[in-house]
Design a protein around this motif. Sequence first.
Motif, PDB file in Angstrom:
ATOM      1  N   SER A 247       0.824  -1.212   0.000  1.00  0.00           N
ATOM      2  CA  SER A 247       0.000   0.000   0.000  1.00  0.00           C
ATOM      3  C   SER A 247       0.857   1.260   0.000  1.00  0.00           C
ATOM      4  O   SER A 247       0.501   2.255  -0.624  1.00  0.00           O
ATOM      5  N   LEU A 248       1.971   1.210   0.715  1.00  0.00           N
ATOM      6  CA  LEU A 248       2.870   2.363   0.773  1.00  0.00           C
ATOM      7  C   LEU A 248       3.553   2.612  -0.564  1.00  0.00           C
ATOM      8  O   LEU A 248       3.590   3.745  -1.059  1.00  0.00           O
ATOM      9  N   MET A 249       4.070   1.544  -1.163  1.00  0.00           N
ATOM     10  CA  MET A 249       4.903   1.706  -2.351  1.00  0.00           C
ATOM     11  C   MET A 249       4.143   1.507  -3.660  1.00  0.00           C
ATOM     12  O   MET A 249       4.476   2.150  -4.672  1.00  0.00           O
ATOM     13  N   GLY A 250       3.166   0.607  -3.676  1.00  0.00           N
ATOM     14  CA  GLY A 250       2.538   0.246  -4.941  1.00  0.00           C
ATOM     15  C   GLY A 250       1.220   0.919  -5.245  1.00  0.00           C
ATOM     16  O   GLY A 250       1.014   1.458  -6.337  1.00  0.00           O
ATOM     17  N   MET A 251       0.295   0.912  -4.278  1.00  0.00           N
ATOM     18  CA  MET A 251      -1.062   1.419  -4.526  1.00  0.00           C
ATOM     19  C   MET A 251      -1.121   2.864  -5.026  1.00  0.00           C
ATOM     20  O   MET A 251      -1.983   3.202  -5.846  1.00  0.00           O
ATOM     21  N   PRO A 252      -0.230   3.754  -4.561  1.00  0.00           N
ATOM     22  CA  PRO A 252      -0.346   5.151  -4.995  1.00  0.00           C
ATOM     23  C   PRO A 252      -0.062   5.404  -6.471  1.00  0.00           C
ATOM     24  O   PRO A 252      -0.082   6.551  -6.902  1.00  0.00           O
ATOM     25  N   PHE A 253       0.204   4.352  -7.248  1.00  0.00           N
ATOM     26  CA  PHE A 253       0.363   4.574  -8.689  1.00  0.00           C
ATOM     27  C   PHE A 253      -0.868   5.254  -9.272  1.00  0.00           C
ATOM     28  O   PHE A 253      -0.787   5.968 -10.289  1.00  0.00           O
ATOM     29  N   ILE A 254      -2.019   5.058  -8.622  1.00  0.00           N
ATOM     30  CA  ILE A 254      -3.271   5.620  -9.142  1.00  0.00           C
ATOM     31  C   ILE A 254      -3.220   7.141  -9.205  1.00  0.00           C
ATOM     32  O   ILE A 254      -3.748   7.752 -10.144  1.00  0.00           O
ATOM     33  N   VAL A 255      -2.571   7.789  -8.216  1.00  0.00           N
ATOM     34  CA  VAL A 255      -2.556   9.252  -8.205  1.00  0.00           C
ATOM     35  C   VAL A 255      -1.721   9.807  -9.342  1.00  0.00           C
ATOM     36  O   VAL A 255      -1.845  10.992  -9.688  1.00  0.00           O
ATOM     37  N   LEU A 256      -0.854   8.983  -9.937  1.00  0.00           N
ATOM     38  CA  LEU A 256      -0.006   9.450 -11.034  1.00  0.00           C
ATOM     39  C   LEU A 256      -0.625   9.192 -12.406  1.00  0.00           C
ATOM     40  O   LEU A 256      -0.059   9.606 -13.422  1.00  0.00           O
ATOM     41  N   MET A 257      -1.783   8.540 -12.454  1.00  0.00           N
ATOM     42  CA  MET A 257      -2.390   8.190 -13.734  1.00  0.00           C
ATOM     43  C   MET A 257      -2.706   9.397 -14.620  1.00  0.00           C
ATOM     44  O   MET A 257      -2.556   9.312 -15.844  1.00  0.00           O
ATOM     45  N   PRO A 258      -3.152  10.547 -14.071  1.00  0.00           N
ATOM     46  CA  PRO A 258      -3.358  11.702 -14.952  1.00  0.00           C
ATOM     47  C   PRO A 258      -2.083  12.126 -15.686  1.00  0.00           C
ATOM     48  O   PRO A 258      -2.146  12.592 -16.834  1.00  0.00           O
ATOM     49  N   ILE A 259      -0.926  11.965 -15.050  1.00  0.00           N
ATOM     50  CA  ILE A 259       0.343  12.328 -15.693  1.00  0.00           C
ATOM     51  C   ILE A 259       0.645  11.358 -16.834  1.00  0.00           C
ATOM     52  O   ILE A 259       1.055  11.768 -17.932  1.00  0.00           O
ATOM     53  N   PHE A 260       0.457  10.057 -16.588  1.00  0.00           N
ATOM     54  CA  PHE A 260       0.678   9.084 -17.655  1.00  0.00           C
ATOM     55  C   PHE A 260      -0.273   9.328 -18.819  1.00  0.00           C
ATOM     56  O   PHE A 260       0.121   9.241 -19.988  1.00  0.00           O
ATOM     57  N   ALA A 261      -1.542   9.626 -18.495  1.00  0.00           N
ATOM     58  CA  ALA A 261      -2.529   9.839 -19.551  1.00  0.00           C
ATOM     59  C   ALA A 261      -2.193  11.049 -20.409  1.00  0.00           C
ATOM     60  O   ALA A 261      -2.292  10.995 -21.645  1.00  0.00           O
ATOM     61  N   SER A 262      -1.749  12.146 -19.787  1.00  0.00           N
ATOM     62  CA  SER A 262      -1.546  13.394 -20.531  1.00  0.00           C
ATOM     63  C   SER A 262      -0.133  13.551 -21.070  1.00  0.00           C
ATOM     64  O   SER A 262       0.054  13.929 -22.240  1.00  0.00           O
ATOM     65  N   GLN A 263       0.889  13.249 -20.262  1.00  0.00           N
ATOM     66  CA  GLN A 263       2.272  13.533 -20.660  1.00  0.00           C
ATOM     67  C   GLN A 263       2.976  12.345 -21.302  1.00  0.00           C
ATOM     68  O   GLN A 263       3.703  12.513 -22.288  1.00  0.00           O
ATOM     69  N   VAL A 264       2.784  11.158 -20.740  1.00  0.00           N
ATOM     70  CA  VAL A 264       3.494   9.986 -21.259  1.00  0.00           C
ATOM     71  C   VAL A 264       2.800   9.428 -22.500  1.00  0.00           C
ATOM     72  O   VAL A 264       3.442   9.109 -23.508  1.00  0.00           O
ATOM     73  N   LEU A 319       8.058   1.605 -18.055  1.00  0.00           N
ATOM     74  CA  LEU A 319       8.898   1.585 -19.263  1.00  0.00           C
ATOM     75  C   LEU A 319       8.092   1.814 -20.545  1.00  0.00           C
ATOM     76  O   LEU A 319       8.667   2.116 -21.593  1.00  0.00           O
ATOM     77  N   SER A 320       6.773   1.646 -20.477  1.00  0.00           N
ATOM     78  CA  SER A 320       5.935   1.707 -21.682  1.00  0.00           C
ATOM     79  C   SER A 320       5.589   3.137 -22.077  1.00  0.00           C
ATOM     80  O   SER A 320       5.290   3.979 -21.230  1.00  0.00           O
ATOM     81  N   ALA A 383       7.665  11.521  -8.530  1.00  0.00           N
ATOM     82  CA  ALA A 383       7.278  11.951  -9.876  1.00  0.00           C
ATOM     83  C   ALA A 383       7.754  13.365 -10.152  1.00  0.00           C
ATOM     84  O   ALA A 383       8.156  13.697 -11.281  1.00  0.00           O
ATOM     85  N   HIS A 384       7.739  14.216  -9.122  1.00  0.00           N
ATOM     86  CA  HIS A 384       8.203  15.591  -9.269  1.00  0.00           C
ATOM     87  C   HIS A 384       9.717  15.638  -9.507  1.00  0.00           C
ATOM     88  O   HIS A 384      10.211  16.479 -10.274  1.00  0.00           O
ATOM     89  N   ARG A 385      10.452  14.721  -8.863  1.00  0.00           N
ATOM     90  CA  ARG A 385      11.920  14.730  -8.950  1.00  0.00           C
ATOM     91  C   ARG A 385      12.455  13.958 -10.154  1.00  0.00           C
ATOM     92  O   ARG A 385      13.382  14.426 -10.833  1.00  0.00           O
ATOM     93  N   VAL A 386      11.908  12.755 -10.391  1.00  0.00           N
ATOM     94  CA  VAL A 386      12.494  11.900 -11.436  1.00  0.00           C
ATOM     95  C   VAL A 386      11.501  11.537 -12.534  1.00  0.00           C
ATOM     96  O   VAL A 386      11.850  10.812 -13.470  1.00  0.00           O
ATOM     97  N   GLY A 387      10.259  12.039 -12.443  1.00  0.00           N
ATOM     98  CA  GLY A 387       9.248  11.740 -13.447  1.00  0.00           C
ATOM     99  C   GLY A 387       8.386  10.552 -13.043  1.00  0.00           C
ATOM    100  O   GLY A 387       8.834   9.656 -12.317  1.00  0.00           O
ATOM    101  N   ALA A 388       7.147  10.552 -13.523  1.00  0.00           N
ATOM    102  CA  ALA A 388       6.195   9.504 -13.157  1.00  0.00           C
ATOM    103  C   ALA A 388       6.650   8.102 -13.574  1.00  0.00           C
ATOM    104  O   ALA A 388       6.515   7.149 -12.799  1.00  0.00           O
ATOM    105  N   PRO A 389       7.214   7.911 -14.782  1.00  0.00           N
ATOM    106  CA  PRO A 389       7.648   6.551 -15.161  1.00  0.00           C
ATOM    107  C   PRO A 389       8.686   5.964 -14.201  1.00  0.00           C
ATOM    108  O   PRO A 389       8.567   4.812 -13.780  1.00  0.00           O
ATOM    109  N   HIS A 390       9.701   6.746 -13.860  1.00  0.00           N
ATOM    110  CA  HIS A 390      10.718   6.240 -12.943  1.00  0.00           C
ATOM    111  C   HIS A 390      10.137   6.041 -11.534  1.00  0.00           C
ATOM    112  O   HIS A 390      10.580   5.148 -10.804  1.00  0.00           O
ATOM    113  N   ALA A 391       9.161   6.863 -11.170  1.00  0.00           N
ATOM    114  CA  ALA A 391       8.555   6.736  -9.842  1.00  0.00           C
ATOM    115  C   ALA A 391       7.885   5.380  -9.681  1.00  0.00           C
ATOM    116  O   ALA A 391       8.077   4.686  -8.662  1.00  0.00           O
ATOM    117  N   VAL A 392       7.083   4.946 -10.670  1.00  0.00           N
ATOM    118  CA  VAL A 392       6.398   3.658 -10.541  1.00  0.00           C
ATOM    119  C   VAL A 392       7.369   2.490 -10.666  1.00  0.00           C
ATOM    120  O   VAL A 392       7.150   1.424 -10.087  1.00  0.00           O
TER     121      VAL A 392
END
Length: 442
Positions: A247-264, A319-320, A383-392
Motif C-alpha cells: 500500500s505504501l509503495m505500490g497502490m499510490p500509482f493511481i494518483v499518477l495516472m493523470p500524468i501518464f494519460a496526458s504527458q506519457v 517503461l511503456s 514523480a516531481h523529482r524523477v518523473g512519473a515513469p521512474h517513480a512507478v
Amino acid sequence: MANTTETVPSKTSRYAHAWRALRHRNFRLFFTGQSISLIGTWMTRIATSWLVYRLSGSALLLGVVGFAGQIPTFLLAPFAGVLVDRLNRRNLLVWTQVLAGIQSLIMAALTLAKVITIHEIIALSAFQGLINAFDMPGRQSFLVQMVEDKQDLGNAIALNSSMVNTARLIGPALAGLVIAAVGEGYCFAIDGFSYIAVVVSLLMMQVPASTIKRAATSMFEQLKEGWSYVTDFSPIRTILTLFALISLMGMPFIVLMPIFASQVLHGGPHTLGYLMGASGVGALISAISLALRKSVRGLTTMIQISAFLFGSGLILFGLSHHLALSLLLMLVVGFGMMQGLAASNTVIQTLVPEDKRGRVMSYYTMAFVGMAPFGSLLAGFLAHRVGAPHAVMITGTFCIIGATWFTTQLKAIRRVMRPIYIDLGIMQNPMEPAMEDQAGNN
C-alpha cells in the motif's frame, strides 16, 4: 423474522458455488446497493484527480490531495475498530453512507459553480477520509452478519471484490466521458445521489439482535487487546506487514495516472478512463477467479504470487510509452493488486475470532488505506523529482522485495494456520486417516 438464507436448488451448474453467498438475503441487498454506489465512487476518484491536475498541473499536489484523503484513516482506524466492535454495525454504515453522499454533493456544488479551489478539495478529501476510517472496518466486519454461514464468507469477499472491480471498470470509463462532455462536477453529483441505493439496502436488511454485542471492558483495554492480538499472531502480522508495504509503495500509482494519460501517452480524460478501466478489468478477472475457488486453502500462495505480479507490472508500465502496451500492463497491475487484496482479506477474516473482528479489520484498513497517504506523498515527490515513469518503477521494485520477504515467511505462518484450519473443517487432520486405519485393523 424471515429467514435470511434461502435453500440452494439441488440441481446446480458446475459453477453455482461461485455465487453461493448471494443466497443470503442481506448480502444480496448489500450487493445490489453497493453495485450502484461504487460506480459513483470511482467516478469521483477519477474526477478528483483530473480536477486537481487541471487546476494545478502539479504532480506534487496530486500526492497532497491523496494524502489528505487517506491520513485520517491511518490516525483513526484503530479507534474506529474498537467502536465497530461495540456499536451496531448496520447503523454505523448508514451514517457513513449518508455523510459520504453529502460530501460528494458539496464537491458537485462547488465545482459546478466554478468556485472550487485546491484548498477546498483538500479539506473535502480529508472529510471523506474521516468517514472512511469508520466505514471500511465497519463494512468488512459487517460481512459476517450478512453471511451467516462462515463457509460462504470467502465467496462473499470475492463477490464483493467482483462488485468493486465491475464498478472500477465502469466508473472510470463513464467518468472520462462525463468529464469530456460536461465537466467534473457532474461526476460528483452522480456519486452523491448514488449513495441513496446503499442506504436503502442497509435499511431493508433484517439483522438479528443477537449478533450485536456490547463490550464490558474499556475502549483502552479493547484497543490494547486488539493491538496485542495483531502483533503476536504471526500469520496476520506477516500478511498485514506485506500489505502495508504494498500500500505504501505500490497502490499510490493511481494518483499518477493523470500524468501518464496526458504527458506519457499524450491523451486526455478518455485515456485516463481507459487506463483505470484496464486496471479494473484485471482486478475483476482476479475477483472472479477467487469467487470460483471452493476453499481458502492455497490463498497464502496467491498472496505471494500477486505481490510479484503487481510489482513487475508497475516496473514494465513505467517503461511503456505505447497506449496498447500500457493497457495490457494495467491488466496485470489490476489483477495483482486485487488478488493480493482479496486473498489477504479472506485469510484474515477466516482466522480472526468474532469478538476481535472489528479491531483486526481496522488494522487491515490501516494497512490498505492508512499507509497510502504516505505513499501518495512519496509518489508525488518521486514523480516531481524523477518523473512519473521512474517513480512507478522504483515503487514496483519495493513490491517485489516485499514479495520475496513474504516467501521466506510462508512455511512458518502455514504451520501456525494449519491447526486453525483443521478446527474450522477447512483442512483434514492428518492423524485421522491413520487412526481410522488402525481402528479398522483392530
